[in-house]
Design a protein around this motif. Structure first.
Motif, PDB file in Angstrom:
ATOM      1  N   SER A   1     -10.531   3.655  -7.416  1.00  0.00           N
ATOM      2  CA  SER A   1     -10.393   4.740  -6.445  1.00  0.00           C
ATOM      3  C   SER A   1     -10.230   4.206  -5.027  1.00  0.00           C
ATOM      4  N   ASP A   2     -10.857   3.061  -4.715  1.00  0.00           N
ATOM      5  CA  ASP A   2     -10.702   2.476  -3.394  1.00  0.00           C
ATOM      6  C   ASP A   2      -9.244   2.133  -3.124  1.00  0.00           C
ATOM      7  N   ILE A   3      -8.602   1.538  -4.107  1.00  0.00           N
ATOM      8  CA  ILE A   3      -7.206   1.127  -3.944  1.00  0.00           C
ATOM      9  C   ILE A   3      -6.295   2.340  -3.885  1.00  0.00           C
ATOM     10  N   GLU A   4      -6.547   3.297  -4.751  1.00  0.00           N
ATOM     11  CA  GLU A   4      -5.710   4.501  -4.785  1.00  0.00           C
ATOM     12  C   GLU A   4      -5.794   5.286  -3.484  1.00  0.00           C
ATOM     13  N   ASN A   5      -6.969   5.264  -2.875  1.00  0.00           N
ATOM     14  CA  ASN A   5      -7.175   6.083  -1.679  1.00  0.00           C
ATOM     15  C   ASN A   5      -6.759   5.391  -0.385  1.00  0.00           C
ATOM     16  N   MET A   6      -6.487   4.084  -0.460  1.00  0.00           N
ATOM     17  CA  MET A   6      -6.068   3.366   0.741  1.00  0.00           C
ATOM     18  C   MET A   6      -4.543   3.321   0.805  1.00  0.00           C
ATOM     19  N   ASN A   7      -3.962   4.060   1.730  1.00  0.00           N
ATOM     20  CA  ASN A   7      -2.513   4.091   1.879  1.00  0.00           C
ATOM     21  C   ASN A   7      -2.173   4.463   3.315  1.00  0.00           C
ATOM     22  N   PHE A   8      -0.891   4.430   3.614  1.00  0.00           N
ATOM     23  CA  PHE A   8      -0.430   4.698   4.970  1.00  0.00           C
ATOM     24  C   PHE A   8       0.197   6.080   5.117  1.00  0.00           C
TER      25      PHE A   8
ATOM     26  N   ARG B   1       0.825  -1.204   0.000  1.00  0.00           N
ATOM     27  CA  ARG B   1       0.000   0.000   0.000  1.00  0.00           C
ATOM     28  C   ARG B   1       0.860   1.255   0.000  1.00  0.00           C
ATOM     29  N   LEU B   2       2.142   1.092   0.163  1.00  0.00           N
ATOM     30  CA  LEU B   2       3.004   2.262   0.187  1.00  0.00           C
ATOM     31  C   LEU B   2       3.240   2.806  -1.209  1.00  0.00           C
ATOM     32  N   THR B   3       2.928   2.019  -2.196  1.00  0.00           N
ATOM     33  CA  THR B   3       3.106   2.441  -3.583  1.00  0.00           C
ATOM     34  C   THR B   3       1.758   2.420  -4.288  1.00  0.00           C
ATOM     35  N   SER B   4       1.716   2.938  -5.506  1.00  0.00           N
ATOM     36  CA  SER B   4       0.466   2.956  -6.267  1.00  0.00           C
ATOM     37  C   SER B   4       0.152   1.561  -6.784  1.00  0.00           C
ATOM     38  N   PHE B   5      -1.124   1.209  -6.763  1.00  0.00           N
ATOM     39  CA  PHE B   5      -1.561  -0.083  -7.274  1.00  0.00           C
ATOM     40  C   PHE B   5      -2.293   0.100  -8.604  1.00  0.00           C
ATOM     41  N   LEU B   6      -2.160  -0.934  -9.445  1.00  0.00           N
ATOM     42  CA  LEU B   6      -2.835  -0.897 -10.731  1.00  0.00           C
ATOM     43  C   LEU B   6      -3.849  -2.032 -10.843  1.00  0.00           C
ATOM     44  N   PHE B   7      -4.289  -2.556  -9.685  1.00  0.00           N
ATOM     45  CA  PHE B   7      -5.214  -3.671  -9.722  1.00  0.00           C
ATOM     46  C   PHE B   7      -6.658  -3.179  -9.757  1.00  0.00           C
ATOM     47  N   ILE B   8      -7.400  -3.669 -10.715  1.00  0.00           N
ATOM     48  CA  ILE B   8      -8.825  -3.348 -10.778  1.00  0.00           C
ATOM     49  C   ILE B   8      -9.545  -4.471 -11.509  1.00  0.00           C
ATOM     50  N   VAL B   9     -10.771  -4.669 -11.193  1.00  0.00           N
ATOM     51  CA  VAL B   9     -11.533  -5.757 -11.785  1.00  0.00           C
ATOM     52  C   VAL B   9     -12.461  -5.211 -12.857  1.00  0.00           C
TER      53      VAL B   9
ATOM     54  N   PRO C   1     -12.534  -5.232   1.055  1.00  0.00           N
ATOM     55  CA  PRO C   1     -13.510  -5.124  -0.039  1.00  0.00           C
ATOM     56  C   PRO C   1     -13.271  -3.861  -0.842  1.00  0.00           C
ATOM     57  N   ILE C   2     -13.435  -3.937  -2.155  1.00  0.00           N
ATOM     58  CA  ILE C   2     -13.252  -2.778  -3.035  1.00  0.00           C
ATOM     59  C   ILE C   2     -14.422  -2.683  -4.010  1.00  0.00           C
ATOM     60  N   LYS C   3     -14.657  -1.457  -4.473  1.00  0.00           N
ATOM     61  CA  LYS C   3     -15.666  -1.208  -5.504  1.00  0.00           C
ATOM     62  C   LYS C   3     -15.016  -0.808  -6.814  1.00  0.00           C
ATOM     63  N   GLY C   4     -13.834  -0.229  -6.757  1.00  0.00           N
ATOM     64  CA  GLY C   4     -13.175   0.232  -7.971  1.00  0.00           C
ATOM     65  C   GLY C   4     -11.779   0.743  -7.685  1.00  0.00           C
TER      66      GLY C   4
END
Length: 262
Positions: free
Chosen positions: A86-93, A6-14, A81-84
């Motif tokens: 933006s969820d991944i991008e906004n979750m960080n430390f 989570r310290l870096t940007s993720f490119l995972f999306i469904v 759980p994620i919806k899209g």
């Protein structure tokens, strides 16, 4: 845990239409970080995990959350759980780092790095129409933190046939009023190949084994035949046991308790 990633940007999306929740939508996606912890480092890993949870609690961190499951082979899954995207991008430390300071923050993740040689991230999708939960589909099972994961790897040519048999199996469980509910997940973005995992909850190992034996008797020869047909489309099969770990999980204050959720 999904901590360091989570310290870096993720490119995972469904690339699927996702529901608002496992109870409301057609499919629910979960972002999973898997750590394959060395046997000699499991105690250290859990110690560090609890330190991270405590740091998040004491600093009132609100923009991240995760639920942890541990398997009997040293695998730890951190699940959100994620919806899209933006969820991944906004979750960080970032907030935690700022409040703790770089030195204290970095030490936590340096300690994690000592505990394993392999870890990674992927998305898994809950498939309601293949899951059997007659009392309502939910990943929350209060009082039943024990888990058994049945993983089935399926070749692309057999995915549709496999899913059809899984639907037949669900219908059989329903017609016989089975007392052994299960949830089915399919591999999503970040996975190589197609796999399906049936997750079953129980109070403990004895409870699971007892209900599994009773269910086998209930399904009888008809069930044996259907399972044989199902496994004609399975290339690899494995079973892991373990459980949910509320002590290693983190939910911001005020959010619904997620301790028993897959």
């Amino acid at each position: 845990m999904k901590i360091k990633s989570r310290l870096t940007s993720f490119l995972f999306i469904v690339g699927l239409a996702l529901g608002m929740s496992a109870q409301q939508g057609p499919n629910q996606a979960f972002w999973v970080h898997e750590d394959q912890v060395k046997p000699s480092m499991m105690n250290e890993y859990e110690k560090t995990s609890k330190e991270l949870v405590e740091a998040c609690k004491s600093n009132n961190i609100s923009d991240i959350n995760w639920t942890v499951a541990s398997m009997n082979d040293g695998t730890y899954l951190s699940i959100t759980p994620i919806k899209g995207m933006s969820d991944i991008e906004n979750m960080n430390f970032n907030d935690l780092r700022e409040k703790m300071g770089d030195e204290s923050f970095s030490k936590i993740f340096e300690d994690f790095d000592k505990c394993y040689d392999k870890h990674g991230d992927y998305v898994t999708i809950l498939i309601p129409n293949l899951s059997y939960m007659p009392d309502g589909l939910s990943t929350s099972t209060p009082g039943q933190n024990y888990r058994v994961w049945h993983r089935m790897d399926v070749s692309p040519a057999n995915v549709q046939k496999f899913q059809a048999k899984m639907k037949e199996l669900k219908d059989m469980f329903a017609s016989k009023n089975s007392k052994l509910p299960y949830r089915v997940y399919r591999s999503g973005f970040g996975n190589m190949g197609d796999s399906f995992v049936a997750v079953l909850s129980a109070k403990d190992a004895m409870d699971y084994d007892s209900r599994s034996t009773e269910n086998q008797k209930l399904l009888g020869e008809e069930g044996d035949k259907l399972f044989d047909e199902l496994f004609d489309y399975v290339d690899a099969y494995s079973v892991k046991r373990g459980g949910m770990r509320p002590d290693l999980s983190y939910q911001p204050a005020g959010e619904a308790n997620n301790n028993a959720k897959d």
